[in-house]
Design an enzyme around this catalytic site. Structure first.
Site, short mmCIF file in Angstrom:
data_model
loop_
_atom_site.label_atom_id
_atom_site.label_comp_id
_atom_site.label_asym_id
_atom_site.label_seq_id
_atom_site.Cartn_x
_atom_site.Cartn_y
_atom_site.Cartn_z
N LYS A 269 45.93 41.59 50.85
CA LYS A 269 47.05 41.80 51.59
C LYS A 269 47.00 42.79 52.74
O LYS A 269 47.76 42.81 53.69
CB LYS A 269 48.24 42.25 50.56
CG LYS A 269 48.66 41.19 49.51
CD LYS A 269 49.87 41.91 48.75
CE LYS A 269 50.26 40.72 47.70
NZ LYS A 269 51.24 41.36 46.76
N ASP A 306 57.50 41.56 49.40
CA ASP A 306 57.17 42.18 48.21
C ASP A 306 58.48 43.08 48.23
O ASP A 306 59.14 43.61 46.95
CB ASP A 306 56.11 42.79 47.85
CG ASP A 306 54.75 41.74 47.51
OD1 ASP A 306 55.32 40.82 47.00
OD2 ASP A 306 53.55 42.04 47.84
P1 NAP Z 1 46.08 47.44 43.60
O1 NAP Z 1 46.17 47.36 44.98
O2 NAP Z 1 44.98 47.14 42.97
O3 NAP Z 1 46.60 48.93 43.12
C1 NAP Z 1 46.75 49.20 41.69
C2 NAP Z 1 47.08 50.70 41.52
O4 NAP Z 1 47.29 50.88 39.95
C3 NAP Z 1 46.39 51.72 42.00
O5 NAP Z 1 47.16 52.57 42.57
C4 NAP Z 1 45.39 52.12 40.94
O6 NAP Z 1 45.22 53.45 40.73
C5 NAP Z 1 46.49 51.83 39.64
N1 NAP Z 1 45.63 51.71 38.58
C6 NAP Z 1 44.83 50.62 38.20
N2 NAP Z 1 44.35 50.61 37.00
C7 NAP Z 1 44.90 51.85 36.40
C8 NAP Z 1 44.70 52.26 35.13
N3 NAP Z 1 43.86 51.86 34.29
N4 NAP Z 1 45.38 53.52 35.08
C9 NAP Z 1 46.20 54.20 35.77
N5 NAP Z 1 46.34 53.46 37.08
C10 NAP Z 1 45.78 52.36 37.49
O7 NAP Z 1 46.89 46.46 42.86
P2 NAP Z 1 48.32 45.75 43.31
O8 NAP Z 1 48.16 44.59 44.32
O9 NAP Z 1 49.18 47.00 43.90
O10 NAP Z 1 49.19 45.24 42.12
C11 NAP Z 1 49.59 45.99 41.16
C12 NAP Z 1 50.25 45.36 39.85
O11 NAP Z 1 51.67 44.76 40.37
C13 NAP Z 1 49.51 43.85 39.55
O12 NAP Z 1 49.02 44.23 38.59
C14 NAP Z 1 50.86 42.99 39.19
O13 NAP Z 1 50.84 42.78 37.93
C15 NAP Z 1 51.82 43.36 39.94
N6 NAP Z 1 52.49 42.62 40.90
C16 NAP Z 1 53.48 42.13 40.66
C17 NAP Z 1 54.17 41.10 41.52
C18 NAP Z 1 55.63 40.55 41.29
O14 NAP Z 1 55.95 39.69 42.00
N7 NAP Z 1 56.13 40.72 40.28
C19 NAP Z 1 53.55 40.95 42.69
C20 NAP Z 1 52.40 41.56 43.04
C21 NAP Z 1 51.81 42.25 41.92
P3 NAP Z 1 43.82 53.77 41.72
O15 NAP Z 1 44.37 54.28 42.90
O16 NAP Z 1 43.55 55.31 40.93
O17 NAP Z 1 42.85 52.99 41.59
#
Ligand code: NAP
Length: 463
Positions: A269, A306
């Site tokens: 992204k 999003d």
């Molecule tokens: P990302 O860029 O990898 O970001 C993940 C975030 O979660 C980071 O802030 C990370 O913290 C934190 N994190 C990861 N593992 C963790 C843990 N074990 N404990 C605490 N914090 C943790 O991912 P993203 O693209 O933002 O996606 C996040 C989630 O959004 C996805 O898993 C998905 O389920 C959801 N999503 C939903 C939709 C929808 O349409 N509903 C669309 C896209 C995504 P750090 O900075 O410390 O690494």
């Protein structure tokens, strides 16, 4: 034969080129402006002058809804495609050709046949402003594009006929693309459809593709949803998986297969922003992430839907106090949505530096993860992957929730996450990640095709 629809700004040659194409194909040509004049018995300038543009648009919508569905070539008025209902009618079972021209050419052509002004601006400024304002709508309505500046109507008609007959790609490009797709993890049935679409003996040259760009991308629910929408709206498209660790190659294949667009997912992204010609200034640039790419007229434009998916279900909570958990890609879109709704937002993240950076960029507060209990927000948004299958953890403990809170978990696999389950038990109101998925997909479909799909239709299709 599929209906052929010409769209584009006035002065781009829709009537001249459309009539010539119709003549060559032995089909009748109709012009929606002319149909409005016939229906009302009045000229377009007189309708604009006496009744105003709004009344004209109503007549235009009626004639478009009544057009025959096949064996005809249609020229549309320059503003017809702004109305999503018109686009839905015009696109069904049709191939839509967008004609463009540079501003100076349009001005020169319009000076020869005066038309009612649409703004109070001098002609050249009016053209520049309207073309810019409508560009997103033209791109969405178009299956094929051609720039008629410096070309005679006869030469333009030949190019359009060739596009209709052969499409916009070469056999070498399509064969190379198949090699790329075979290397990704595409279900066998989907790969067979793709092979038929791109290289099959009875290939339809007017069929186009789109897909989800990611690595991995196999988890995405977009192919199922989009392909169902194509059947429903009779669009000659196929949606597939562009799965590869190499984003640059994905973009190359998308361009070489004349893909209409891409939904962009993990981990691309942010990276995709370097691959695009333009990025939507309002949201994508400020969020720092693109999840939608629209290709049209040799250009690629990046958007973010999003944030709209997060914003829509939260509109009634405007001005609330919110805690956002996470500071990654989706959290950035969520932070933009929450601040757009004038909420007081505090970002908590496992790595506090990232929370600080995001908060600084989007005008939010931030704190250490364990500050949650001090804040007691009206709204909690989970933008971490905690709770996403196979993970069964919740980002918060049950005792941290109180029943006055609204809990929005952006994770949507499973549809009811451990956090949502816990929140329900506590008597909180909840919003699931599926709602975000539905809304963002709806906005994405609108950017790709200019059709406004009712929310209920998408909800039914993702059940
Ligand atoms: P990302 O860029 O990898 O970001 C993940 C975030 O979660 C980071 O802030 C990370 O913290 C934190 N994190 C990861 N593992 C963790 C843990 N074990 N404990 C605490 N914090 C943790 O991912 P993203 O693209 O933002 O996606 C996040 C989630 O959004 C996805 O898993 C998905 O389920 C959801 N999503 C939903 C939709 C929808 O349409 N509903 C669309 C896209 C995504 P750090 O900075 O410390 O690494």
């Amino acid at each position: 034969m599929r209906r052929i629809v010409f769209c584009g700004f006035r002065g781009t040659g829709k009537t001249e080129v459309g009539s010539l194409v119709a003549q060559q194909l032995g089909l009748p040509f109709v012009d929606t402006d002319q149909l409005v004049e016939e229906k009302t018995g009045r000229s377009i300038p007189s309708i604009f002058h006496e009744d105003g543009e709004e009344r004209f648009r109503i007549h235009e919508r009626e004639v478009i809804a009544d057009l025959p569905g096949s064996d005809i070539v249609v020229g549309t008025g320059g503003g017809a495609i702004i109305d999503p209902v018109n686009v839905e009618h015009l696109r069904a079972g049709s191939v839509c050709v967008l004609l463009t021209a540079d501003i100076a050419t349009i001005e020169r052509r319009l000076m020869q046949k005066p038309r009612p002004p649409l703004t109070g601006l001098p002609l050249i400024e009016e053209i520049a402003e309207l073309v810019d304002r409508r560009r997103q709508f033209y791109y969405a309505a178009a299956d094929f594009c051609f720039d008629t500046s410096g070309t005679s109507p006869e030469a333009a008609a030949q190019v359009v006929l060739s596009l209709l007959k052969n499409g916009a790609t070469t056999p070498a490009q399509r064969n190379a693309a198949i090699v790329f797709f075979r290397a990704g993890r595409i279900p066998d049935m989907a790969l067979a459809t793709l092979e038929k679409t791109l290289t099959g003996q009875d290939r339809d040259p007017q069929a186009r593709i789109l897909g989800v760009a990611g690595y991995p991308a196999a988890h995405s629910r977009s192919p199922g949803l989009f392909n169902a929408l194509f059947s429903r709206y009779r669009l000659n498209y196929h949606y597939t998986w562009f799965e590869s660790p190499d984003l640059h190659r994905i973009m190359q294949v998308a361009r070489e297969t004349d893909a209409k667009g891409l939904s962009v997912t993990i981990p691309f992204k942010q990276e995709v922003m370097d691959e695009l010609d333009e990025i939507d200034e309002h949201a994508a640039r400020r969020i720092g992430a693109v999840n939608t790419v629209v290709f049209a007229c040799g250009t690629s434009v990046g958007y973010n839907t999003d944030w709209l998916g997060v914003r829509k279900p939260l509109v009634p909570m405007k001005g609330a106090t919110a805690v956002l958990l996470g500071a990654g890609g989706v959290a950035s879109a969520a932070a933009f949505a929450l601040t757009d709704l004038e909420m007081k937002v505090t970002i908590l993240n496992r790595t506090p530096e990232r929370a600080e950076e995001l908060a600084g960029r989007l005008g939010c507060g931030w704190a250490e993860w364990d500050a949650f209990d001090r804040i007691r927000p009206d709204l909690v948004v989970n933008a971490t992957p905690l709770g996403m299958l196979p993970d069964t953890r919740s980002p918060l403990r049950e005792e941290q929730l109180v029943k006055e809170m609204m809990v929005f978990d952006l994770v949507y696999t499973p549809p009811v996450t451990p956090l949502i389950e816990m929140a329900k038990k506590k008597g909180c109101r909840t919003i699931t990640g599926m709602e975000m998925f539905v809304q963002q997909a709806r906005e994405q479909f609108y950017l790709f095709f200019g059709i406004d799909v009712p929310e209920s239709v998408i909800q039914e299709l993702v059940k």
